[in-house]
Design a protein around this motif. Structure first.
Motif, PDB file in Angstrom:
ATOM      1  N   GLY A  40       0.812  -1.210   0.000  1.00 20.74           N
ATOM      2  CA  GLY A  40       0.000   0.000   0.000  1.00 20.74           C
ATOM      3  C   GLY A  40       0.842   1.254   0.000  1.00 20.74           C
ATOM      4  O   GLY A  40       2.078   1.220   0.005  1.00 20.74           O
ATOM      5  N   ALA A  41       0.154   2.393   0.017  1.00 24.11           N
ATOM      6  CA  ALA A  41       0.827   3.687  -0.127  1.00 24.11           C
ATOM      7  C   ALA A  41       1.179   4.330   1.200  1.00 24.11           C
ATOM      8  O   ALA A  41       1.890   5.341   1.225  1.00 24.11           O
ATOM      9  CB  ALA A  41      -0.065   4.631  -0.933  1.00 24.11           C
ATOM     10  N   THR A  42       0.680   3.768   2.335  1.00 20.79           N
ATOM     11  CA  THR A  42       0.942   4.365   3.644  1.00 20.79           C
ATOM     12  C   THR A  42       1.452   3.307   4.611  1.00 20.79           C
ATOM     13  O   THR A  42       1.405   2.105   4.338  1.00 20.79           O
ATOM     14  CB  THR A  42      -0.334   5.012   4.227  1.00 20.79           C
ATOM     15  N   ALA A  43       1.953   3.774   5.769  1.00 19.40           N
ATOM     16  CA  ALA A  43       2.469   2.860   6.783  1.00 19.40           C
ATOM     17  C   ALA A  43       1.325   2.124   7.475  1.00 19.40           C
ATOM     18  O   ALA A  43       0.159   2.533   7.408  1.00 19.40           O
ATOM     19  CB  ALA A  43       3.295   3.641   7.804  1.00 19.40           C
ATOM     20  N   LYS A  44       1.668   1.017   8.145  1.00 19.42           N
ATOM     21  CA  LYS A  44       0.681   0.229   8.863  1.00 19.42           C
ATOM     22  C   LYS A  44       1.237  -0.155  10.225  1.00 19.42           C
ATOM     23  O   LYS A  44       2.409  -0.536  10.356  1.00 19.42           O
ATOM     24  CB  LYS A  44       0.326  -1.047   8.089  1.00 19.42           C
ATOM     25  N   THR A  45       0.383  -0.098  11.272  1.00 19.01           N
ATOM     26  CA  THR A  45       0.775  -0.512  12.616  1.00 19.01           C
ATOM     27  C   THR A  45       0.448  -1.984  12.801  1.00 19.01           C
ATOM     28  O   THR A  45      -0.645  -2.444  12.458  1.00 19.01           O
ATOM     29  CB  THR A  45       0.053   0.325  13.679  1.00 19.01           C
ATOM     30  N   VAL A  46       1.423  -2.715  13.330  1.00 19.02           N
ATOM     31  CA  VAL A  46       1.231  -4.143  13.565  1.00 19.02           C
ATOM     32  C   VAL A  46       1.607  -4.484  15.002  1.00 19.02           C
ATOM     33  O   VAL A  46       2.451  -3.831  15.621  1.00 19.02           O
ATOM     34  CB  VAL A  46       2.064  -5.000  12.586  1.00 19.02           C
ATOM     35  N   LEU A  47       0.960  -5.511  15.518  1.00 13.83           N
ATOM     36  CA  LEU A  47       1.304  -6.111  16.807  1.00 13.83           C
ATOM     37  C   LEU A  47       1.956  -7.458  16.513  1.00 13.83           C
ATOM     38  O   LEU A  47       1.364  -8.302  15.832  1.00 13.83           O
ATOM     39  CB  LEU A  47       0.045  -6.313  17.661  1.00 13.83           C
ATOM     40  N   ILE A  48       3.180  -7.652  16.991  1.00 13.59           N
ATOM     41  CA  ILE A  48       3.918  -8.891  16.768  1.00 13.59           C
ATOM     42  C   ILE A  48       4.111  -9.571  18.120  1.00 13.59           C
ATOM     43  O   ILE A  48       4.554  -8.942  19.081  1.00 13.59           O
ATOM     44  CB  ILE A  48       5.288  -8.620  16.118  1.00 13.59           C
ATOM     45  N   ARG A  49       3.775 -10.850  18.189  1.00 13.96           N
ATOM     46  CA  ARG A  49       3.888 -11.580  19.451  1.00 13.96           C
ATOM     47  C   ARG A  49       4.582 -12.927  19.223  1.00 13.96           C
ATOM     48  O   ARG A  49       4.329 -13.601  18.226  1.00 13.96           O
ATOM     49  CB  ARG A  49       2.511 -11.848  20.072  1.00 13.96           C
ATOM     50  N   VAL A  50       5.447 -13.297  20.172  1.00 12.97           N
ATOM     51  CA  VAL A  50       5.985 -14.662  20.251  1.00 12.97           C
ATOM     52  C   VAL A  50       5.530 -15.199  21.601  1.00 12.97           C
ATOM     53  O   VAL A  50       6.013 -14.762  22.643  1.00 12.97           O
ATOM     54  CB  VAL A  50       7.513 -14.695  20.131  1.00 12.97           C
ATOM     55  N   VAL A  51       4.594 -16.137  21.581  1.00 12.44           N
ATOM     56  CA  VAL A  51       3.943 -16.595  22.802  1.00 12.44           C
ATOM     57  C   VAL A  51       4.334 -18.046  23.069  1.00 12.44           C
ATOM     58  O   VAL A  51       4.126 -18.921  22.221  1.00 12.44           O
ATOM     59  CB  VAL A  51       2.412 -16.474  22.698  1.00 12.44           C
ATOM     60  N   GLY A  52       4.924 -18.279  24.227  1.00 10.55           N
ATOM     61  CA  GLY A  52       5.238 -19.625  24.688  1.00 10.55           C
ATOM     62  C   GLY A  52       4.487 -19.934  25.963  1.00 10.55           C
ATOM     63  O   GLY A  52       3.472 -20.620  25.943  1.00 10.55           O
ATOM     64  N   PRO A  53       4.944 -19.388  27.122  1.00 11.56           N
ATOM     65  CA  PRO A  53       4.224 -19.636  28.380  1.00 11.56           C
ATOM     66  C   PRO A  53       2.767 -19.194  28.322  1.00 11.56           C
ATOM     67  O   PRO A  53       1.901 -19.823  28.920  1.00 11.56           O
ATOM     68  CB  PRO A  53       5.016 -18.801  29.398  1.00 11.56           C
ATOM     69  N   ALA A  76      13.902  -3.310  16.016  1.00 12.20           N
ATOM     70  CA  ALA A  76      13.237  -3.405  17.318  1.00 12.20           C
ATOM     71  C   ALA A  76      13.463  -4.808  17.866  1.00 12.20           C
ATOM     72  O   ALA A  76      13.747  -5.750  17.117  1.00 12.20           O
ATOM     73  CB  ALA A  76      11.746  -3.117  17.209  1.00 12.20           C
ATOM     74  N   SER A  77      13.334  -4.949  19.193  1.00  8.29           N
ATOM     75  CA  SER A  77      13.449  -6.260  19.821  1.00  8.29           C
ATOM     76  C   SER A  77      12.720  -6.245  21.152  1.00  8.29           C
ATOM     77  O   SER A  77      12.429  -5.176  21.702  1.00  8.29           O
ATOM     78  CB  SER A  77      14.921  -6.647  20.038  1.00  8.29           C
ATOM     79  N   SER A 122       4.450 -13.388  32.622  1.00 12.17           N
ATOM     80  CA  SER A 122       4.999 -14.394  31.705  1.00 12.17           C
ATOM     81  C   SER A 122       6.164 -13.803  30.916  1.00 12.17           C
ATOM     82  O   SER A 122       6.290 -12.591  30.747  1.00 12.17           O
ATOM     83  CB  SER A 122       3.910 -14.875  30.741  1.00 12.17           C
ATOM     84  N   LYS A 123       7.005 -14.692  30.383  1.00 14.17           N
ATOM     85  CA  LYS A 123       8.197 -14.268  29.655  1.00 14.17           C
ATOM     86  C   LYS A 123       7.960 -14.259  28.145  1.00 14.17           C
ATOM     87  O   LYS A 123       8.900 -14.402  27.357  1.00 14.17           O
ATOM     88  CB  LYS A 123       9.369 -15.189  30.022  1.00 14.17           C
ATOM     89  N   ASP A 124       6.716 -14.082  27.721  1.00 14.16           N
ATOM     90  CA  ASP A 124       6.426 -13.937  26.303  1.00 14.16           C
ATOM     91  C   ASP A 124       7.010 -12.624  25.774  1.00 14.16           C
ATOM     92  O   ASP A 124       7.321 -11.709  26.548  1.00 14.16           O
ATOM     93  CB  ASP A 124       4.912 -13.988  26.073  1.00 14.16           C
ATOM     94  N   ALA A 125       7.151 -12.521  24.443  1.00 15.67           N
ATOM     95  CA  ALA A 125       7.779 -11.351  23.822  1.00 15.67           C
ATOM     96  C   ALA A 125       6.802 -10.698  22.845  1.00 15.67           C
ATOM     97  O   ALA A 125       6.106 -11.396  22.111  1.00 15.67           O
ATOM     98  CB  ALA A 125       9.058 -11.753  23.091  1.00 15.67           C
ATOM     99  N   MET A 126       6.757  -9.344  22.841  1.00 18.61           N
ATOM    100  CA  MET A 126       5.806  -8.621  21.995  1.00 18.61           C
ATOM    101  C   MET A 126       6.364  -7.267  21.581  1.00 18.61           C
ATOM    102  O   MET A 126       7.177  -6.666  22.291  1.00 18.61           O
ATOM    103  CB  MET A 126       4.479  -8.387  22.730  1.00 18.61           C
ATOM    104  N   LEU A 127       5.875  -6.780  20.424  1.00 23.15           N
ATOM    105  CA  LEU A 127       6.191  -5.442  19.926  1.00 23.15           C
ATOM    106  C   LEU A 127       4.946  -4.850  19.282  1.00 23.15           C
ATOM    107  O   LEU A 127       4.160  -5.575  18.661  1.00 23.15           O
ATOM    108  CB  LEU A 127       7.302  -5.496  18.869  1.00 23.15           C
ATOM    109  N   ILE A 128       4.792  -3.528  19.390  1.00 22.16           N
ATOM    110  CA  ILE A 128       3.809  -2.807  18.585  1.00 22.16           C
ATOM    111  C   ILE A 128       4.566  -1.697  17.869  1.00 22.16           C
ATOM    112  O   ILE A 128       5.232  -0.870  18.504  1.00 22.16           O
ATOM    113  CB  ILE A 128       2.625  -2.263  19.427  1.00 22.16           C
ATOM    114  N   VAL A 129       4.497  -1.700  16.516  1.00 23.59           N
ATOM    115  CA  VAL A 129       5.298  -0.785  15.706  1.00 23.59           C
ATOM    116  C   VAL A 129       4.481  -0.338  14.496  1.00 23.59           C
ATOM    117  O   VAL A 129       3.615  -1.066  14.010  1.00 23.59           O
ATOM    118  CB  VAL A 129       6.606  -1.443  15.218  1.00 23.59           C
ATOM    119  N   THR A 130       4.767   0.878  14.021  1.00 23.04           N
ATOM    120  CA  THR A 130       4.189   1.378  12.769  1.00 23.04           C
ATOM    121  C   THR A 130       5.268   1.305  11.705  1.00 23.04           C
ATOM    122  O   THR A 130       6.339   1.911  11.855  1.00 23.04           O
ATOM    123  CB  THR A 130       3.690   2.823  12.932  1.00 23.04           C
TER     124      THR A 130
END
Length: 742
Positions: free
Chosen positions: A637-650, A678-679, A706-714
């Motif tokens: 697309g022509a514009t940026a998008k915000t996403v939520l990224i998750r790595v879920v174990g526990p 990002a990390s 919990s020790k799960d990992a997540m990011l929210i980025v545009t």
């Protein structure tokens, strides 16, 4: 996973329990006691050792708020305990000399509180002469006493040598409690006098019978034996009450119920604690990695971890000491906390002890002014989108943040803003009012630093930013598979969606990827888990090769090496909104590296803001120790998008997966130039992540620690790679998810 087990003065149910393990609250109002005790721990057929939990202990308890004085006249406070509605003190000591120095032998007294004065005779050293010990019954294996629950077992104990020959009475008690529920399937007690409803016996207990069926196979139990010499037994001074003075010796041990043929593995420490240095007032953490049977334990597993400081077991109270995933954190570090730390891990298969790590108190560093190595970046988003600005700041903590728009402080809750006082600023529903120039001021005790400006541009467009592609690169081992999922839809959208789905192995070799799988296959499922398409060799049907080739070209996918390649592919031209997944495996035991791909095949120029989108893409896969799971996705697309990224174990426990999960997921995000942008390691219950998860209907992580990992980025249009791995050498099942945040 923690215990504050201590060898208590026991009281019976009749009078607040002199000689009982638990006293009803209604009876506790008539109970007064003072005791000095020694604790021992047995983990083999040899002699017991000093109990690491509480080797020496002083305790006092009163039914009402009284003045409690020691032999020298020192007044000792008794603190109110809401658990049994009494006033008490309970203090552990590392050595008997320490105990006697703090609480010497003599006569202790209680007075006031509406009761007649009470005296407790602890003047003569009257610890039981024998030390409790199991001498026969069961089998010692890996530090626990193994008992077959299908058979009757008799445990024999050391004879209580001074049972009725010292003090005014003797008492003995044996209990076996379920480690998790504290239920007591086996217990017995004896007293040398008729007190509190106990029939007097001239001899102590020497054995206890564990009936067949009393214990449950695979469960862990705590055994406790107590020898008491009673030096004060006053049932008349306080009407309806009892005052007791006791010298005690106690024994603690662990019982593992193992039926014939059972095989319960010993815990394995895969990451030992390492030496730490902390400053006064700071925090220190000793990490610990443990597996049982090759998998990380879950919160519901029959396993416990006990941490010790200088050989004495700690009470993990959540304040001074706390732990996540078995590791120990010491809060508000002081000079007295410097020393040696180790952990004991106990499971039905036995117990193991970690190596010792040292905490050293370091000098407080010179305060450092804040700097901003990670500046906020300008964004161009479509009207109504979510926007995320973030900053990375260094400097002495604590750091405070204040975001600004056009030079004015932003306010949380106004114009969709949240996180205005944190490192991440989120703006929901971007529009002409929220467009402008953003910056953040970071402050600590030394100084302030202001970030560079980042411009938010809000655009009305028929080609808004969106997820257009997902790819997962991973290894397929013999007999294994992995599943990639996606969701078609989006609030306010309608219409069908075309997808290209591929499982690539041989053609990856032409791109220089080593060890590729020779013959992958895929099956495409709808949300009802019904297979709607499948493929083994994409070019096996000559009539579809041209259509499939054109579909690959239309989405910009790299070409296969030819129609004879054994790669797999399906084209779905008209899918209704809903959930879909693709399972990828090897044909006839084929193994190696494979990539699974899902492409949005919407024809160029036909997408509008009301068109159905890929609103979620994910992969569920087991990640080996030291391995990576690589998920790629594309923002189109022509514009940026915000996403939520998750790595879920526990956090998978929230959806019923409680065993074999990845204990410590870590997440790193790269752009198309392989630059890390990002990390995250441990999401920390960030409210921004919780809110984003709720907005996209992601399953909630029930455990905020919990020790799960997540990011929210545009992210602007382009390709991105999310890498997931296990920290500290951990391995297990994890789900990696990318959600569009509307």
């Amino acid at each position: 996973m923690n215990s504050n087990l201590r060898f208590r003065v026991l009281v019976s149910a009749a009078v607040a329990g002199v000689f009982g393990w638990a006293a009803p609250a209604a009876h506790a109002q008539a109970f007064y006691s003072v005791s000095k005790s020694q604790g021992y721990f047995q983990n083999s057929s040899g002699a017991p050792v000093a109990d690491p939990s509480q080797p020496f202990n002083f305790s006092a308890s009163a039914a009402v708020n009284t003045t409690f004085t020691a032999p020298a006249g020192t007044v000792i406070p008794l603190n109110f305990s809401s658990g049994d509605q009494s006033y008490k003190t309970d203090l552990p000591f590392a050595t008997k000399a320490d105990l006697d120095a703090a609480f010497p032998n003599g006569v202790y007294r209680m007075s006031g509180g509406g009761i007649a004065p009470l005296s407790f005779n602890l003047a003569t050293e009257n610890y039981p002469a024998a030390t409790p010990q199991i001498t026969s019954g069961g089998t010692w294996v890996n530090g626990v006493l193994v008992v077959n629950p299908a058979q009757t077992t008799t445990l024999t104990f050391t004879t209580f040598a001074t049972y009725a020959t010292a003090g005014v009475a003797g008492h003995m008690e044996i209990r076996i409690r379920d480690f998790s529920s504290s239920a007591e399937p086996v217990s017995n007690q004896a007293a040398s006098v008729a007190v509190a409803g106990i029939t007097p016996s001239s001899t102590p207990l020497t054995t206890i019978v564990i009936p067949a069926g009393a214990l449950t196979n695979g469960r862990l139990y705590t055994g406790e034996v107590q020898f008491d010499t009673i030096t004060t037994l006053d049932t008349t001074t306080v009407s309806g009450g009892v005052a007791v003075g006791i010298f005690t010796k106690g024994l603690r041990f662990y019982v593992s119920a193992q039926a014939t043929g059972s095989n319960f593995p010993l815990p394995v420490i895969i990451a030992q604690p390492t030496n730490q240095t902390a400053v006064a007032g700071g925090r220190a953490t000793f990490n610990l990695g443990v597996t049982v049977g090759g998998v990380a334990p879950t919160p519901n597993s029959s396993l416990s971890i006990f941490w010790s400081f200088n050989g004495q077991q700690l009470n993990i109270d959540g304040n001074k000491y706390s732990f996540i995933g078995g590791g120990l954190t010491i809060n508000n570090v002081m000079a007295a906390d410097a020393g040696s730390y180790s952990a004991m891990i106990i499971a039905p298969g036995g117990l193991v002890t970690s190596s010792t790590a040292t905490l050293t108190l370091g000098a407080a560093p010179t305060p450092v002014a804040p700097t901003i190595p990670g500046q906020p970046v300008s964004k161009n988003v479509s009207t109504g989108s979510t926007v995320v600005f973030s900053v990375v700041a260094n400097g002495s903590v604590p750091l405070t943040y204040q975001w600004r728009k056009d030079g004015q402080n932003v306010a949380n809750g106004v114009n969709g803003v949240s996180g205005g006082n944190g490192a991440t600023l989120v703006i929901n529903g971007a529009n002409a009012t929220t467009a402008g120039v953003y910056s953040v001021v970071v402050t600590n005790s030394v100084n302030s630093a202001t970030s560079s400006n980042a411009t938010l541009t809000v655009t009305s467009t028929n080609d808004p930013g969106r997820l257009t592609n997902l790819s997962v690169l991973t290894d397929i081992t013999a007999g294994s598979s992995f599943t990639v999922g996606t969701v078609i839809g989006g609030a306010g959208t309608s219409g069908s969606k075309a997808l290209v789905v591929r499982a690539v192995g041989p053609s990856l070799g032409a791109l220089g990827v080593p060890g590729t799988i020779g013959d992958p296959q895929l099956t495409f499922f709808n949300g009802s888990s019904v297979a709607v398409a499948s493929n083994d060799n994409w070019g096996s049907d000559a009539s579809t090769v041209t259509a499939l080739t054109n579909a690959m070209v239309s989405v910009g996918a790299f070409a296969f090496t030819g129609s004879a390649s054994k790669d797999a592919m399906v084209f779905q031209p008209s899918l209704t909104p809903g959930n879909y997944s693709v399972a990828v495996s090897g044909v006839s035991g084929s193994t190696g590296t494979a990539i699974a791909e899902i492409y949005d095949a919407t024809p160029v120029g036909t997408f509008t803001p009301l068109s159905s989108r890929l609103v979620n893409v994910s992969v569920l896969k087991s990640i080996p120790s030291g391995g990576l799971l690589t998920l790629g996705f594309t923002i189109g697309g022509a514009t940026a998008k915000t996403v939520l990224i998750r790595v879920v174990g526990p956090g998978l426990a929230a959806v019923g997966v409680t065993s074999g999960t990845l204990a410590d997921p870590q997440l790193t995000l790269f752009n198309s130039l392989s630059t890390q942008i990002a990390s995250n390691d441990d999401w920390g219950a960030d409210p921004q992540l919780i809110n984003a998860g709720a907005r996209v209907n992601a399953f909630a992580i029930g455990n905020t620690q919990s020790k799960d990992a997540m990011l929210i980025v545009t992210l602007p249009a382009g390709g991105y790679t999310a890498q997931a791995k296990g920290g500290g050498g951990t391995s297990g099942l994890a789900i990696v998810e990318v959600y569009e945040v509307p």
